[in-house]
Design a protein around this motif. Structure first.
Motif, PDB file in Angstrom:
ATOM      1  N   ARG A   6      14.913 -66.137-103.499  1.00 43.71           N
ATOM      2  CA  ARG A   6      14.706 -64.685-103.473  1.00 43.71           C
ATOM      3  C   ARG A   6      13.681 -64.352-102.399  1.00 43.71           C
ATOM      4  O   ARG A   6      12.651 -65.013-102.286  1.00 43.71           O
ATOM      5  N   TYR A  11      18.635 -61.981-102.662  1.00 42.14           N
ATOM      6  CA  TYR A  11      18.837 -63.370-103.038  1.00 42.14           C
ATOM      7  C   TYR A  11      19.733 -64.018-101.988  1.00 42.14           C
ATOM      8  O   TYR A  11      20.625 -63.371-101.440  1.00 42.14           O
ATOM      9  N   TYR A  98      27.878 -55.454-106.360  1.00 36.51           N
ATOM     10  CA  TYR A  98      26.571 -55.727-105.784  1.00 36.51           C
ATOM     11  C   TYR A  98      26.119 -54.553-104.918  1.00 36.51           C
ATOM     12  O   TYR A  98      26.942 -53.828-104.362  1.00 36.51           O
ATOM     13  N   LEU A 124      21.119 -56.969-105.860  1.00 38.17           N
ATOM     14  CA  LEU A 124      21.656 -56.391-107.087  1.00 38.17           C
ATOM     15  C   LEU A 124      21.264 -54.923-107.203  1.00 38.17           C
ATOM     16  O   LEU A 124      20.197 -54.531-106.737  1.00 38.17           O
ATOM     17  N   HIS A 131      17.135 -57.410-111.300  1.00 32.86           N
ATOM     18  CA  HIS A 131      16.420 -58.687-111.210  1.00 32.86           C
ATOM     19  C   HIS A 131      16.408 -59.381-112.579  1.00 32.86           C
ATOM     20  O   HIS A 131      16.616 -60.594-112.673  1.00 32.86           O
ATOM     21  N   HIS A 134      19.749 -60.831-113.233  1.00 28.85           N
ATOM     22  CA  HIS A 134      19.943 -62.044-112.444  1.00 28.85           C
ATOM     23  C   HIS A 134      19.421 -63.250-113.206  1.00 28.85           C
ATOM     24  O   HIS A 134      20.106 -64.272-113.309  1.00 28.85           O
ATOM     25  N   ILE A 138      23.392 -63.521-114.176  1.00 30.76           N
ATOM     26  CA  ILE A 138      24.086 -63.486-112.882  1.00 30.76           C
ATOM     27  C   ILE A 138      23.920 -64.801-112.127  1.00 30.76           C
ATOM     28  O   ILE A 138      24.887 -65.354-111.589  1.00 30.76           O
ATOM     29  N   LYS A 139      22.704 -65.341-112.105  1.00 32.66           N
ATOM     30  CA  LYS A 139      22.465 -66.620-111.438  1.00 32.66           C
ATOM     31  C   LYS A 139      23.346 -67.709-112.052  1.00 32.66           C
ATOM     32  O   LYS A 139      24.005 -68.474-111.335  1.00 32.66           O
TER      33      LYS A 139
END
Length: 169
Positions: A6, A11, A98, A124, A131, A134, A138-139
């Motif tokens: 990040r 990201y 996104y 995002l 965040h 994420h 999401i990650k």
């Protein structure tokens, strides 16, 4: 190797994979947009909705439907913005889930095989909530997508060194 970093609210996911094939075969596979469905997890319900996806070119608009969460599909529109045949191409989101998506696909031939690098810079929506999302899912989802892709490409192009993909995210 898979990594996610990040910086300045953006990201960057980077994946490197050694593919046991020639540059010509790798380029033909990855520069054909319809092949994206072959390397996307089935549970995402990925479907290209635009026509003319047999050959990629600069300025090409490609539309998709994709499951971003269980039971939630999103429209996604990307544009192919740069192409250097046999070297790299870039797709950028024009509309989708996104706030920003810039995906570089880089190819380097080495001893009869091809090192592929995917570098995705994304942002995002929803600021702090984005965040937080994420970190919560999401990650994990992106790592799952790219790990599925790795396994699929190993099956499609054959076995490579076991350590050509590792997670350091």
């Amino acid at each position: 190797m898979v990594s996610i970093k990040r910086h300045s609210g953006i990201y960057t996911l980077e994946v490197k994979q050694l593919v046991n094939t020639s540059m010509q075969e790798a380029w033909e596979f990855f520069s054909t947009p319809r092949n994206l469905a072959k390397i996307t997890p089935a549970h995402m319900g990925f479907q290209i909705t635009s026509d003319n996806v047999d050959e990629m070119h600069v300025g090409q608009i490609i539309t998709y439907q994709v499951g971003i969460l269980p039971g939630i599909k999103s429209s996604w529109v990307t544009e192919i913005t740069h192409v250097a045949p046999g070297k790299f191409f870039v797709d950028e989101q024009r509309f989708g889930p996104y706030a920003m998506w810039h995906h570089e696909h880089i190819f380097e031939e080495k001893e009869g095989q091809v090192w592929m690098t995917d570098r995705v810079s994304y942002k995002l929506p929803f600021g702090f909530l984005g965040h937080l999302m994420h970190g919560l899912f999401i990650k994990k989802q992106l790592l799952g997508i790219f790990n599925h892709r790795f396994q699929t490409l190993e099956s499609y192009f054959g076995e490579n060194a076991k350590d050509s993909l590792s997670q350091s995210a």
